[in-house]
Design an enzyme around this catalytic site. Sequence first.
Site, PDB file in Angstrom:
ATOM      1  N   LYS A   1       0.835  -1.206   0.000  1.00 55.03           N
ATOM      2  CA  LYS A   1       0.000   0.000   0.000  1.00 55.03           C
ATOM      3  C   LYS A   1       0.870   1.257   0.000  1.00 55.03           C
ATOM      4  O   LYS A   1       1.975   1.236   0.550  1.00 55.03           O
ATOM      5  CB  LYS A   1      -0.817  -0.070   1.296  1.00 55.03           C
ATOM      6  CG  LYS A   1      -1.874   0.961   1.473  1.00 55.03           C
ATOM      7  CD  LYS A   1      -2.527   0.720   2.835  1.00 55.03           C
ATOM      8  CE  LYS A   1      -3.502   1.829   3.168  1.00 55.03           C
ATOM      9  NZ  LYS A   1      -2.920   3.163   3.128  1.00 55.03           N
TER      10      LYS A   1
ATOM     11  N   LYS B   1       7.496   1.076   1.600  1.00 55.84           N
ATOM     12  CA  LYS B   1       8.192   0.316   0.552  1.00 55.84           C
ATOM     13  C   LYS B   1       9.530   0.960   0.171  1.00 55.84           C
ATOM     14  O   LYS B   1      10.549   0.296   0.100  1.00 55.84           O
ATOM     15  CB  LYS B   1       7.348   0.255  -0.742  1.00 55.84           C
ATOM     16  CG  LYS B   1       6.069  -0.493  -0.629  1.00 55.84           C
ATOM     17  CD  LYS B   1       5.289  -0.441  -1.936  1.00 55.84           C
ATOM     18  CE  LYS B   1       4.883   0.960  -2.363  1.00 55.84           C
ATOM     19  NZ  LYS B   1       3.968   1.647  -1.450  1.00 55.84           N
TER      20      LYS B   1
ATOM     21  N   LYS C   1       5.179   8.500  -7.718  1.00 56.53           N
ATOM     22  CA  LYS C   1       5.695   9.459  -6.711  1.00 56.53           C
ATOM     23  C   LYS C   1       7.202   9.712  -6.915  1.00 56.53           C
ATOM     24  O   LYS C   1       7.754  10.667  -6.400  1.00 56.53           O
ATOM     25  CB  LYS C   1       5.440   8.857  -5.311  1.00 56.53           C
ATOM     26  CG  LYS C   1       5.149   9.908  -4.294  1.00 56.53           C
ATOM     27  CD  LYS C   1       4.610   9.432  -2.927  1.00 56.53           C
ATOM     28  CE  LYS C   1       4.794   8.050  -2.438  1.00 56.53           C
ATOM     29  NZ  LYS C   1       5.046   7.924  -1.000  1.00 56.53           N
TER      30      LYS C   1
ATOM     31  N   ASP D   1      -1.551  -0.271  -4.288  1.00 53.92           N
ATOM     32  CA  ASP D   1      -2.937   0.029  -3.880  1.00 53.92           C
ATOM     33  C   ASP D   1      -3.925  -0.507  -4.902  1.00 53.92           C
ATOM     34  O   ASP D   1      -4.950  -1.076  -4.555  1.00 53.92           O
ATOM     35  CB  ASP D   1      -3.156   1.543  -3.765  1.00 53.92           C
ATOM     36  CG  ASP D   1      -2.380   2.130  -2.619  1.00 53.92           C
ATOM     37  OD1 ASP D   1      -3.001   2.514  -1.629  1.00 53.92           O
ATOM     38  OD2 ASP D   1      -1.147   2.186  -2.711  1.00 53.92           O
TER      39      ASP D   1
END
Length: 272
Positions: free
Chosen positions: A9, A14, A40, A125
Amino acid sequence: MKQIALYGKGGIGKSTTAANLSAALAGENLDILQIGCDPKHDSTRMLMHGTWIPTVLDLIRERGDENITVDDVVHRGFGGVRCVEAGGPEPGIGCAGRGIIATFQLLERLDALKGDVIVYDVLGDVVCGGFAMPMREGYAQEVYLVTSGELMSIYAANNIAKAIARLSRRVRSRCTLGGVICNAKNIEGEQELVEEFARRINSRLIAYIPRSRVVQVAELQKQTVVEYAPESDQAAVYQELARTIQRNETTSIPTPLEMDELESFALEFVQV
Ligand code: ADP
Ligand code: SF4
Ligand code: MG
């Protein structure tokens, strides 16, 4: 060459885990390539001492993929780790998954997809075709699920397990589940909960990473814990994780839980 992927998630840890894992593996004299596959694009930032390296997708948009060299996309970070960020689509248009495919194709053409270990850091996700790409196309061969004891992160991990189970039937994909990593949020009974979840999906807990302030302190210094506090207990945890993954030969095809099983599983632990 080992090709591993950390899925979980968003916000679960991570990139922090991946960067520390890569740093620890590099400390064992291994040649490591870390590829951030999250739009990101901050997967490798701590290895790069805070620098945002140019993303492959931005470079392709600016120059077209014919005019890109290895040095444009692969940047050496702490411990000699080679860092790549796939990047993301323009907000509102495009597909992140297609960007991941374009990145891998470019790296293959530049003969840069090599080393002792490739670490893919992938958002989990949504396990759509896009984010499942590293598993589908045979890149991510050993998947590690990063989760805490919170239901939503277990839910995401279970969905990724579903994708692995489905994709493992395909010839092209070679993905299996390497294990579950608990990145703690300091919930009561968290280690036991994640351990039991791992067991129920036909896997095992391979590391318990405590929540630690040194992670944030190192982050403020724009470094991994392995670099900033190499003698700390937290660095020792990442080094042990690196050794475990390096030695791991026990992978499995997961048996994900149905939604009602997952809910009753969570209830069992809340009641304890
Ligand atoms: P993701 O890559 O899954 O989105 P990040 O690795 O960026 O998540 O982590 C999100 C935040 O959680 C970061 O600010 C990071 O410092 C923090 N964090 C991750 N793991 C730990 C830990 N074990 N202890 C303390 N903070 C952590
Ligand atoms: Fe986004 Fe996945 Fe759909 Fe691509 S396939 S647009 S990554 S949800
Ligand atoms: Mg991340």
